[in-house]
Design a protein around this motif. Structure first.
Motif, PDB file in Angstrom:
ATOM      1  N   HIS A   6       0.851  -1.196   0.000  1.00 53.17           N
ATOM      2  CA  HIS A   6       0.000   0.000   0.000  1.00 53.17           C
ATOM      3  C   HIS A   6       0.884   1.243   0.000  1.00 53.17           C
ATOM      4  CE1 HIS A   6      -3.600  -2.361   0.821  1.00 53.17           C
ATOM      5  NE2 HIS A   6      -2.888  -3.047   1.710  1.00 53.17           N
ATOM      6  N   GLY A   7       0.400   2.292  -0.607  1.00 52.55           N
ATOM      7  CA  GLY A   7       1.148   3.550  -0.600  1.00 52.55           C
ATOM      8  C   GLY A   7       1.459   3.986  -2.007  1.00 52.55           C
ATOM      9  N   PRO A   8       2.297   4.937  -2.208  1.00 50.65           N
ATOM     10  CA  PRO A   8       3.184   5.498  -1.194  1.00 50.65           C
ATOM     11  C   PRO A   8       2.453   6.458  -0.247  1.00 50.65           C
ATOM     12  CG  PRO A   8       3.510   6.680  -3.243  1.00 50.65           C
ATOM     13  CD  PRO A   8       2.521   5.571  -3.522  1.00 50.65           C
ATOM     14  N   TYR A   9       2.948   6.499   0.986  1.00 44.72           N
ATOM     15  CA  TYR A   9       2.469   7.447   1.974  1.00 44.72           C
ATOM     16  C   TYR A   9       3.562   8.494   2.145  1.00 44.72           C
ATOM     17  CZ  TYR A   9      -0.895   3.787   2.952  1.00 44.72           C
ATOM     18  OH  TYR A   9      -1.884   2.841   2.829  1.00 44.72           O
ATOM     19  N   TYR A  10       3.177   9.752   2.128  1.00 45.00           N
ATOM     20  CA  TYR A  10       4.118  10.856   2.247  1.00 45.00           C
ATOM     21  C   TYR A  10       4.105  11.349   3.686  1.00 45.00           C
ATOM     22  CZ  TYR A  10       3.780  10.692  -2.785  1.00 45.00           C
ATOM     23  OH  TYR A  10       3.804  10.269  -4.087  1.00 45.00           O
ATOM     24  N   ARG A  11       5.313  11.602   4.208  1.00 41.78           N
ATOM     25  CA  ARG A  11       5.414  12.033   5.603  1.00 41.78           C
ATOM     26  C   ARG A  11       6.375  13.199   5.733  1.00 41.78           C
ATOM     27  NH1 ARG A  11       5.678   5.926   7.059  1.00 41.78           N
ATOM     28  NH2 ARG A  11       3.471   5.502   7.310  1.00 41.78           N
ATOM     29  N   TRP A  12       5.964  14.180   6.532  1.00 43.77           N
ATOM     30  CA  TRP A  12       6.838  15.278   6.933  1.00 43.77           C
ATOM     31  C   TRP A  12       7.284  14.996   8.360  1.00 43.77           C
ATOM     32  CZ3 TRP A  12       6.200  18.525  11.158  1.00 43.77           C
ATOM     33  CH2 TRP A  12       7.125  19.564  11.260  1.00 43.77           C
ATOM     34  N   THR A  13       8.575  15.175   8.630  1.00 45.17           N
ATOM     35  CA  THR A  13       9.107  15.023   9.977  1.00 45.17           C
ATOM     36  C   THR A  13       9.856  16.294  10.344  1.00 45.17           C
ATOM     37  OG1 THR A  13       9.329  12.643   9.687  1.00 45.17           O
ATOM     38  CG2 THR A  13      10.583  13.628  11.489  1.00 45.17           C
ATOM     39  N   GLY A  14       9.559  16.814  11.518  1.00 46.26           N
ATOM     40  CA  GLY A  14      10.213  18.013  12.020  1.00 46.26           C
ATOM     41  C   GLY A  14       9.885  18.191  13.485  1.00 46.26           C
ATOM     42  N   PHE A  15      10.188  19.379  14.002  1.00 42.77           N
ATOM     43  CA  PHE A  15       9.938  19.655  15.410  1.00 42.77           C
ATOM     44  C   PHE A  15       8.813  20.657  15.558  1.00 42.77           C
ATOM     45  CE2 PHE A  15      14.062  17.760  15.475  1.00 42.77           C
ATOM     46  CZ  PHE A  15      14.084  17.053  16.661  1.00 42.77           C
ATOM     47  N   LEU A  16       7.822  20.308  16.370  1.00 47.65           N
ATOM     48  CA  LEU A  16       6.729  21.194  16.733  1.00 47.65           C
ATOM     49  C   LEU A  16       6.752  21.340  18.248  1.00 47.65           C
ATOM     50  CD1 LEU A  16       3.764  19.894  14.520  1.00 47.65           C
ATOM     51  CD2 LEU A  16       5.165  21.924  14.150  1.00 47.65           C
ATOM     52  N   GLU A  17       6.867  22.572  18.712  1.00 51.05           N
ATOM     53  CA  GLU A  17       6.907  22.857  20.151  1.00 51.05           C
ATOM     54  C   GLU A  17       7.971  22.020  20.855  1.00 51.05           C
ATOM     55  OE1 GLU A  17       2.921  22.578  21.690  1.00 51.05           O
ATOM     56  OE2 GLU A  17       2.171  24.009  20.200  1.00 51.05           O
ATOM     57  N   GLY A  18       9.134  21.882  20.213  1.00 51.96           N
ATOM     58  CA  GLY A  18      10.255  21.175  20.818  1.00 51.96           C
ATOM     59  C   GLY A  18      10.202  19.665  20.745  1.00 51.96           C
ATOM     60  N   LYS A  19       9.179  19.110  20.120  1.00 52.12           N
ATOM     61  CA  LYS A  19       9.050  17.650  20.035  1.00 52.12           C
ATOM     62  C   LYS A  19       9.117  17.196  18.579  1.00 52.12           C
ATOM     63  CE  LYS A  19       6.328  17.168  24.207  1.00 52.12           C
ATOM     64  NZ  LYS A  19       5.119  16.643  24.810  1.00 52.12           N
ATOM     65  N   ARG A  20       9.864  16.133  18.356  1.00 55.28           N
ATOM     66  CA  ARG A  20       9.940  15.549  17.010  1.00 55.28           C
ATOM     67  C   ARG A  20       8.562  15.028  16.644  1.00 55.28           C
ATOM     68  NH1 ARG A  20      14.272  12.719  13.908  1.00 55.28           N
ATOM     69  NH2 ARG A  20      13.183  11.240  12.607  1.00 55.28           N
ATOM     70  N   THR A  21       8.103  15.406  15.458  1.00 54.53           N
ATOM     71  CA  THR A  21       6.742  15.094  15.031  1.00 54.53           C
ATOM     72  C   THR A  21       6.754  14.599  13.597  1.00 54.53           C
ATOM     73  OG1 THR A  21       5.955  16.875  16.448  1.00 54.53           O
ATOM     74  CG2 THR A  21       4.425  16.072  14.798  1.00 54.53           C
ATOM     75  N   THR A  22       5.875  13.666  13.281  1.00 59.56           N
ATOM     76  CA  THR A  22       5.695  13.196  11.908  1.00 59.56           C
ATOM     77  C   THR A  22       4.233  13.371  11.537  1.00 59.56           C
ATOM     78  OG1 THR A  22       7.495  11.600  12.113  1.00 59.56           O
ATOM     79  CG2 THR A  22       5.897  11.205  10.360  1.00 59.56           C
TER      80      THR A  22
END
Length: 105
Positions: free
Chosen positions: A48-64
């Motif tokens: 299944h996919g492809p699934y696209y993901r953004w990863t970065g920091f929001l409010e000091g926490k690593r987020t995807t």
């Protein structure tokens, strides 16, 4: 009597920034599901996919965040703007270190 060294005059520069900016990175993934008779379980699997993901920091926490293809294209454009700005700043810092007071002796 020794002459005092004066600090060099402050410089003003202009950065060329294209907005909007977005720090972080993009990735894609393909995966299997939990259904036992799904095509993703075949040999070879049709994932299944492809699934696209953004990863970065929001409010000091690593987020995807999972993105649509359209959102992924926009994020890719914004990340490119952010990296271009980072490159300009890195060049300025490199130059500033070369002109640091300890290098003027």
């Amino acid at each position: 009597m020794q002459a005092k060294k004066t600090a060099p005059a402050a410089k003003t520069i202009t950065l060329h920034i294209t907005l909007p900016l977005l720090p972080g990175s993009l990735s894609t993934a393909r995966s299997t599901c939990g259904k036992p008779n799904c095509a993703c379980k075949a040999k070879p699997p049709k994932l299944h996919g492809p699934y696209y993901r953004w990863t970065g920091f929001l409010e000091g926490k690593r987020t995807t965040k999972t993105l649509s293809p359209q959102e992924a294209r926009e994020c890719k454009r914004r990340i490119a703007h952010y990296r271009a700005l980072e490159k300009q700043i890195s060049q300025l810092v490199r130059q500033a270190l070369q002109e640091a007071p300890w290098n003027q002796r």
